[in-house]
Scaffold this motif. Structure first.
Motif, PDB file in Angstrom:
ATOM      1  N   SER A 130      86.725 -22.558  94.243  1.00 50.05           N
ATOM      2  CA  SER A 130      85.699 -21.234  93.559  1.00 50.05           C
ATOM      3  C   SER A 130      85.015 -20.709  93.064  1.00 50.05           C
ATOM      4  N   PRO A 131      83.974 -19.929  93.018  1.00 57.44           N
ATOM      5  CA  PRO A 131      82.724 -19.079  92.493  1.00 57.44           C
ATOM      6  C   PRO A 131      82.652 -20.002  91.086  1.00 57.44           C
ATOM      7  N   GLU A 132      83.736 -19.360  89.793  1.00 58.22           N
ATOM      8  CA  GLU A 132      83.579 -18.852  89.051  1.00 58.22           C
ATOM      9  C   GLU A 132      83.413 -20.430  88.479  1.00 58.22           C
ATOM     10  N   ARG A 133      83.976 -20.845  88.479  1.00 53.93           N
ATOM     11  CA  ARG A 133      84.057 -22.955  88.653  1.00 53.93           C
ATOM     12  C   ARG A 133      83.137 -24.156  89.465  1.00 53.93           C
ATOM     13  N   ARG A 134      82.587 -23.715  90.027  1.00 55.47           N
ATOM     14  CA  ARG A 134      82.079 -24.761  91.322  1.00 55.47           C
ATOM     15  C   ARG A 134      80.431 -25.303  90.653  1.00 55.47           C
ATOM     16  N   GLU A 135      80.179 -24.743  89.205  1.00 51.56           N
ATOM     17  CA  GLU A 135      78.595 -25.346  88.534  1.00 51.56           C
ATOM     18  C   GLU A 135      79.224 -26.299  87.906  1.00 51.56           C
ATOM     19  N   VAL A 136      78.598 -27.839  87.873  1.00 50.66           N
ATOM     20  CA  VAL A 136      79.212 -29.068  87.213  1.00 50.66           C
ATOM     21  C   VAL A 136      78.365 -29.774  86.437  1.00 50.66           C
ATOM     22  N   THR A 137      78.926 -30.470  86.138  1.00 51.31           N
ATOM     23  CA  THR A 137      77.701 -31.820  85.435  1.00 51.31           C
ATOM     24  C   THR A 137      78.434 -33.201  85.959  1.00 51.31           C
ATOM     25  N   LEU A 138      77.494 -34.081  86.102  1.00 51.65           N
ATOM     26  CA  LEU A 138      78.199 -35.369  86.432  1.00 51.65           C
ATOM     27  C   LEU A 138      79.252 -35.571  85.597  1.00 51.65           C
ATOM     28  N   ARG A 139      79.416 -35.780  83.904  1.00 53.84           N
ATOM     29  CA  ARG A 139      80.416 -35.911  83.502  1.00 53.84           C
ATOM     30  C   ARG A 139      81.231 -34.702  83.790  1.00 53.84           C
ATOM     31  N   GLN A 140      81.387 -34.245  84.059  1.00 55.96           N
ATOM     32  CA  GLN A 140      82.916 -33.416  84.573  1.00 55.96           C
ATOM     33  C   GLN A 140      82.845 -33.977  85.874  1.00 55.96           C
ATOM     34  N   VAL A 141      83.064 -34.349  86.738  1.00 54.65           N
ATOM     35  CA  VAL A 141      82.960 -35.015  88.009  1.00 54.65           C
ATOM     36  C   VAL A 141      82.954 -35.592  87.497  1.00 54.65           C
ATOM     37  N   LEU A 142      82.986 -37.022  86.992  1.00 49.81           N
ATOM     38  CA  LEU A 142      83.695 -38.488  86.806  1.00 49.81           C
ATOM     39  C   LEU A 142      84.747 -37.953  86.211  1.00 49.81           C
ATOM     40  N   VAL A 143      84.788 -36.780  85.593  1.00 51.80           N
ATOM     41  CA  VAL A 143      86.512 -36.961  84.852  1.00 51.80           C
ATOM     42  C   VAL A 143      86.778 -36.542  86.171  1.00 51.80           C
ATOM     43  N   GLN A 144      86.689 -35.612  86.910  1.00 51.56           N
ATOM     44  CA  GLN A 144      87.088 -35.391  87.935  1.00 51.56           C
ATOM     45  C   GLN A 144      88.271 -35.855  88.991  1.00 51.56           C
ATOM     46  N   VAL A 145      87.237 -36.740  89.465  1.00 54.29           N
ATOM     47  CA  VAL A 145      87.676 -37.898  90.080  1.00 54.29           C
ATOM     48  C   VAL A 145      88.398 -39.212  90.239  1.00 54.29           C
ATOM     49  N   SER A 146      88.145 -39.840  88.491  1.00 54.19           N
ATOM     50  CA  SER A 146      88.575 -40.665  88.063  1.00 54.19           C
ATOM     51  C   SER A 146      89.932 -39.782  87.815  1.00 54.19           C
ATOM     52  N   ILE A 147      90.957 -38.401  87.392  1.00 50.16           N
ATOM     53  CA  ILE A 147      91.859 -38.315  87.196  1.00 50.16           C
ATOM     54  C   ILE A 147      92.631 -38.320  89.039  1.00 50.16           C
ATOM     55  N   ASP A 148      91.277 -38.190  89.980  1.00 52.80           N
ATOM     56  CA  ASP A 148      92.251 -37.775  91.596  1.00 52.80           C
ATOM     57  C   ASP A 148      92.681 -39.459  91.994  1.00 52.80           C
TER      58      ASP A 148
END
Length: 204
Positions: A130-148
């Motif tokens: 969603s537009p309000e949360r789509r801007e991220v950092t590599l740090r956030q993506v590393l956490v997100q993918v690890s969780i997934d």
């Protein structure tokens, strides 16, 4: 902004370690299985072990590629927005286990190159959020993918146990009590008795 050094430990290395643990657990769950068992759908939605690995490849391909303007070369159709529903969650007849694992290996190298090349605060955009949360950092993506991937490793734990009774958290570490198969059978019977008794008492 958090420092990339956390309590004397490089933060990126620590986050990468969590990611690698999930990757290894998913792949390990395929060890010793036939092509049939690797693909057996064991839930109403078709969850299967080889499909979980294929899905992980698609996750990493997109999060560590498109999000940071580093698209994976010639991404397979099943990993794109044009894919049919759930087509990343199973392997076709012409996709052997070896080919899926090999592709995941290529994707992991691609993802690792992104992780190595960018700082943790590198900006990216998850266009499918969603537009309000789509801007991220590599740090956030590393956490997100690890969780997934850790979530899917848990799915793989259950699916593998349903196939042949094999359990374990990691290669060389079952993380299970050292008891006999007979003990587990009695334990399961007791839990079934508790569930039946509870349904009578609590009327749930």
């Amino acid at each position: 902004m958090l420092s990339e050094t956390l309590l004397g430990v490089d933060e990126k290395q620590q986050l990468k370690r969590f990611l690698d643990a999930a990757r290894s657990a998913l792949v390990w769950k395929l060890d010793g299985l036939s092509e049939y068992d690797a693909r057996r759908p064991l839930t109403p939605t078709g969850t299967n072990l080889l499909g979980l690995v294929k899905h992980a490849a698609g996750v990493e391909l997109n999060y560590f590629g498109r999000v940071f303007g580093r698209p994976f070369p010639s991404p397979p159709l099943w990993s794109t927005a044009e894919a049919l529903p759930a087509s990343d969650m199973y392997a076709e007849v012409d996709e052997s286990r070896a080919s899926v694992l090999s592709f995941y290996g290529v994707v992991r190298e691609f993802a690792d190159a992104t992780i190595s090349a960018l700082p943790l605060d590198a900006a990216g955009v998850v266009t499918w959020w969603s537009p309000e949360r789509r801007e991220v950092t590599l740090r956030q993506v590393l956490v997100q993918v690890s969780i997934d991937l850790h979530r899917h490793a848990g799915h793989a734990d259950v699916v593998r146990e349903l196939i042949d009774g094999a359990v374990g958290m990691q290669d060389g570490n079952t993380n299970m009590p050292a008891v006999s198969a007979g003990w587990w059978a009695e334990h399961r019977t007791r839990l079934e008795e508790i569930a039946v008794a509870s349904s009578r008492v609590l009327k749930g």
